[in-house]
Design an enzyme around this catalytic site. Structure first.
Site, PDB file in Angstrom:
ATOM      1  N   LYS A   1     -11.524 -19.378  11.917  1.00 35.11           N
ATOM      2  CA  LYS A   1     -10.679 -20.563  11.696  1.00 35.11           C
ATOM      3  C   LYS A   1     -11.490 -21.849  11.808  1.00 35.11           C
ATOM      4  CE  LYS A   1      -6.713 -18.006  13.524  1.00 35.11           C
ATOM      5  NZ  LYS A   1      -6.015 -17.665  14.780  1.00 35.11           N
TER       6      LYS A   1
ATOM      7  N   ARG B   1       0.837  -1.197   0.000  1.00 32.71           N
ATOM      8  CA  ARG B   1       0.000   0.000   0.000  1.00 32.71           C
ATOM      9  C   ARG B   1       0.877   1.254   0.000  1.00 32.71           C
ATOM     10  NH1 ARG B   1      -4.914  -1.198   3.862  1.00 32.71           N
ATOM     11  NH2 ARG B   1      -3.157  -2.216   4.845  1.00 32.71           N
TER      12      ARG B   1
END
Lengths: 420, 420
Positions: free
Chosen positions: A198, A43
């Site tokens: 998860k 970025r």
């Protein structure tokens, strides 16, 4: 030669680049090919990074590069990486991602987009522990009966410290933040959401079941107190934040919550920031997997394992999120139908008749008490600590709601499930 | 359809047949193919078996059957199965074996014979724990720094009982034999040989190093006494039979022996008949794998995992015993060069000057004492229990040989390595 483009060169990305260079000898021996990172996208180009590969801020430079075989997505977030991964797959690139949030929401859709391309996500669950490989390959002969995971290092660090030192949640959270084990805003970790992401990935591999985080029971560890720890010790339990996937007849329970678990169970012995996953298969019985669930190098170890597997050019795509493995017969269990043992903490007035009143109400809901702990206090409010025999979640929730309306009850009562 | 022939239909073979039928749904979903056992070969047709497949006593019926894709070798022994597996590979059949002794001696030769055929051996180490898959795929990005395995359930059962109950080796061995956890002739297990076979397989996958059982240090648990257990408890250790592969510069230590290991280490928490393997990788750090190391169904789980992997028709052969992964630079460490901490048990006369005499001799060999335990006894022979700081194996062995010649020493002294 296999060429890699990395989108998002942060801690994990830097580790991937570093390890691919440092361990080039064995990686070539195991993959049969030279693996080179040719581009990185970031970025902010001004941020100092310890890498020598060419960096750009333009994702298209990787997505449109015909020479790149594998795109490694390490951006974070959900919708942006979803668009990026989808486009990479459409452009005929294999994808490796460590992004659990992305997969918690879009795993089936992305797997479909992948077709015969590889979508690797070993790094998305439990960092360097090869739990995806274990479920997908090592245990492939088994119907999975249950998965119980300690999948969040922050929570496990806090609970281990509370258990060992008898200290308060708030104190230890602060210590964890100072040590870099907890974020400034810790909600995502201590609220159980990270573990839930998860869990959904593990449950998809084990059962082929689809669900989003909003669909499942998620409770954090914020309301655990030193009294709960004391009760746990007294009766031989540890308290852990467990992510649980359990097959009960034709439904799958998916839930994340703190749980009391007997100290002699292997999963109860996983302490500190470490992760552990216990898997019960119908043939193999219980197996457990333990290691670092986070950290740049550990996560990079899993990212590179996927890269090596893809580089070896396996004919068949990785087993992924493709289909309900056990047919279309499995449904998500309504949390109200969970059958469990429970621990209850009630703050009540210390006067005659209170215990009788409460136990009578519990018995009306078929809730049978297994053990009680009440310590003498100097105030007129006392903590009543119970454990129950097995009963139904909806019964105990209704009973607790009624108990909390009693005049003699002074705070919202707390329930922790007991995993056996 | 993938057709399987099983040579040796005993406990594991029966489990393989049973699970392939019972779990046919998920096995087909994961492998993409129907997997059927079409033939079995046994030594004695009259022995009662709970299987419906056609049985024969003639191995050639499987080896010469053009329709059979995968031969599963479950015969036991070394030289006979070596000939059989070799012939199966020459006849273009993939092979899956659970035979650790076979691989301890002939793994490199068989891998060469396999060429592009698959040679699966997940079941040869630690039963149902997918440790081969973990080393080969999950940790493929790592240089392996060390492997420490509890690979023999019989030994771990005995040592756990000795630790928990303070009972004598002989007593508990007898109990293990009655429970079916130990053979009538227990030497292969309690002498460390079984664990050594498995260690050689793990070390080959991790390092590509070749060695035979005769080349490595193997000590059993027969001489461990309740005094050793008491010392271990006193100083916070457990005693485990460890199979250790450790990289030290450019050499690999391979050794099987009882070891004192700190109770808070994860591998020290593996109790009873269970197996556990701790692997330290340079990127991932420590990971640990835990589960049942023996038993028909657990071992069959691993056999079938290999079958599924082969059925999925992966383009590249499994990573096997092919080449020194880290080049030709690694050599087997001479056991005399091991650097370790040690625990010593000396039976000495309880009189003035003995301790001084012994500690002086140890200091002459640069052996520095870390802790001492001596309990008052009613006899004139007392046990002197020491632990040392790090020193060289050859030094401590020479020192002990000299100590054992002293008049004041009444029995052969015992040494147990301390793993840290």
């Amino acid at each position: 030669m296999v060429k890699i483009g990395i989108i998002g060169v942060g801690t994990v990305g830097e580790s991937v680049i570093k390890i691919l260079e440092k361990n080039a000898d064995i990686i070539k021996a195991r993959s049969g090919k030279k693996i080179v990172v040719t581009k990185g996208v970031v970025r902010d180009l001004n941020k100092k990074r310890d890498v020598t590969i060419p960096l750009s801020t333009n994702i298209e430079e990787i997505l449109q590069d015909d020479e790149i075989d594998i795109v490694v997505e390490l951006m974070g977030g959900v919708e942006k990486p979803y668009q990026v991964v989808k486009k990479a797959l459409l452009n005929n690139k294999n994808v490796v991602t460590a992004n659990k949030a992305l997969l918690a929401y879009h795993r089936y859709d992305l797997q479909q987009s992948a077709g015969n391309l590889a979508l690797g996500f070993e790094a998305s669950v439990a960092g360097g522990i090869p739990i995806i490989t274990a479920l997908r390959e090592g245990l492939s002969a088994n119907h999975i009966e249950a998965i119980r995971g300690i999948l969040n290092g922050t929570c496990n660090f806090i609970l281990t410290k509370m258990m060992n030192e008898g200290a308060d949640f708030g104190e230890i959270l602060k210590e964890a933040q100072e040590l870099g084990y907890a974020e400034a805003d810790p909600t995502f970790d201590v609220g159980g959401f990270d573990a839930a992401h998860k869990l959904l990935i593990l449950a998809s591999i084990a059962y082929g079941i689809d669900a989003k985080p909003e669909d499942i029971l998620i409770e954090g560890i914020e309301s655990i107190t030193t009294e709960d720890i004391e009760f746990a010790k007294e009766f031989g339990y540890n308290i852990k934040l467990l992510a649980i996937a359990k097959k009960v007849e034709n439904s799958i329970e998916l839930r994340v919550h703190p749980a009391l678990i007997k100290q002699n169970e292997m999963i109860a012995k996983v302490d500190g920031v470490m992760n552990g996953i216990s898997v019960i298969g119908d043939s193999v019985g219980e197996t457990m997997y333990y290691g670092a669930g986070a950290g740049g190098d550990a996560t990079a170890s899993a990212v590179i394992a996927d890269i090596i597997q893809i580089a070896r050019d396996k004919n068949s795509p990785m087993l992924g999120f493709k289909k309900p493995l056990e047919g279309d017969t499995l449904t998500l269990q309504d949390p109200n139908n969970i059958i469990s043992k429970y621990y209850l903490r009630l703050a009540v007035e210390d006067k005659i008749g209170v215990l009788a009143k409460i136990t009578l109400l519990l018995s009306e809901f078929n809730i049978s008490i297994a053990s009680v702990l009440q310590k003498d206090t100097s105030t007129n409010i006392t903590n009543l600590l119970f454990s129950t025999h097995k009963c139904k979640e909806s019964d105990i929730q209704t009973a607790l709601a009624q108990i909390d309306k009693m005049d003699c009850v002074h705070k919202k009562s707390i329930l922790i499930r007991i995993e056996t």
